[in-house]
Design a protein around this motif. Structure first.
Motif, PDB file in Angstrom:
ATOM      1  N   ASP A  67      -5.736   7.564  -0.122  1.00 52.73           N
ATOM      2  CA  ASP A  67      -4.335   7.155  -0.051  1.00 52.73           C
ATOM      3  C   ASP A  67      -4.074   5.801  -0.702  1.00 52.73           C
ATOM      4  N   VAL A  68      -5.109   5.146  -1.217  1.00 52.34           N
ATOM      5  CA  VAL A  68      -4.947   3.804  -1.797  1.00 52.34           C
ATOM      6  C   VAL A  68      -4.340   3.911  -3.191  1.00 52.34           C
ATOM      7  N   ALA A  69      -3.236   3.190  -3.376  1.00 55.04           N
ATOM      8  CA  ALA A  69      -2.555   3.157  -4.670  1.00 55.04           C
ATOM      9  C   ALA A  69      -3.024   1.989  -5.525  1.00 55.04           C
ATOM     10  N   LYS A  70      -3.482   0.888  -4.881  1.00 57.64           N
ATOM     11  CA  LYS A  70      -3.851  -0.310  -5.641  1.00 57.64           C
ATOM     12  C   LYS A  70      -4.749  -1.199  -4.802  1.00 57.64           C
ATOM     13  N   LEU A  71      -5.770  -1.755  -5.434  1.00 54.92           N
ATOM     14  CA  LEU A  71      -6.662  -2.746  -4.826  1.00 54.92           C
ATOM     15  C   LEU A  71      -6.594  -4.035  -5.633  1.00 54.92           C
ATOM     16  N   THR A  72      -6.760  -5.153  -4.949  1.00 53.17           N
ATOM     17  CA  THR A  72      -6.900  -6.436  -5.617  1.00 53.17           C
ATOM     18  C   THR A  72      -8.124  -7.131  -5.031  1.00 53.17           C
TER      19      THR A  72
END
Length: 135
Positions: free
Chosen positions: A73-78
């Protein structure tokens, strides 16, 4: 699944992540930057970047599970890495792979890696934040 990961034609294929995520879900989940703390607040892997990356990803997995989600479900990581230099990339990738082995698959959502001077305490070498979308 609320997230579809793609590498559009005309952008380079990068093995560590996909260039784009398309979200169709209705609940946005913003996970605070996770550092290498265990459930008691003790630092895991002091001085070991790969171990700290692994713990950060596992913490994100725990946070997602707590709201009914997963890394799918992750759309973006930083990622924020202290004193970043490109020669540290193998350690980052090792930590991601180790976490992936425990999470049931290596997470590959779009990501941004930033070099920073310092984090909350000197023993933390990396912090990872995530944005997810749930149905």
């Amino acid at each position: 699944m609320a997230i579809t990961l793609v590498n559009p034609e005309g952008l380079p294929e990068i093995g560590a992540y996909r260039q784009v995520s398309v979200a169709t879900g209705s609940r946005l989940v913003f996970i605070a930057g996770q550092v290498a703390w265990d459930a008691r607040g003790a630092t895991v892997g002091e001085g070991d970047l790969a171990a700290q990356v692994e713990q950060c990803y596992l913490n994100i997995g725990t946070a997602l599970a707590g709201v009914g989600g997963s890394f799918d479900d992750v759309a973006k990581l930083t990622l924020h890495v202290v004193d970043w230099t490109p020669d540290k990339m193998p350690l980052v990738l090792e930590g991601i792979a180790r976490a992936g082995a425990k999470l049931g698959g290596t997470p590959v959502p779009p990501g941004t890696l930033l070099g920073v001077a310092a984090l909350d305490v000197p023993e933390h070498l990396v912090e990872v934040e995530a944005t997810a979308v749930l149905d």
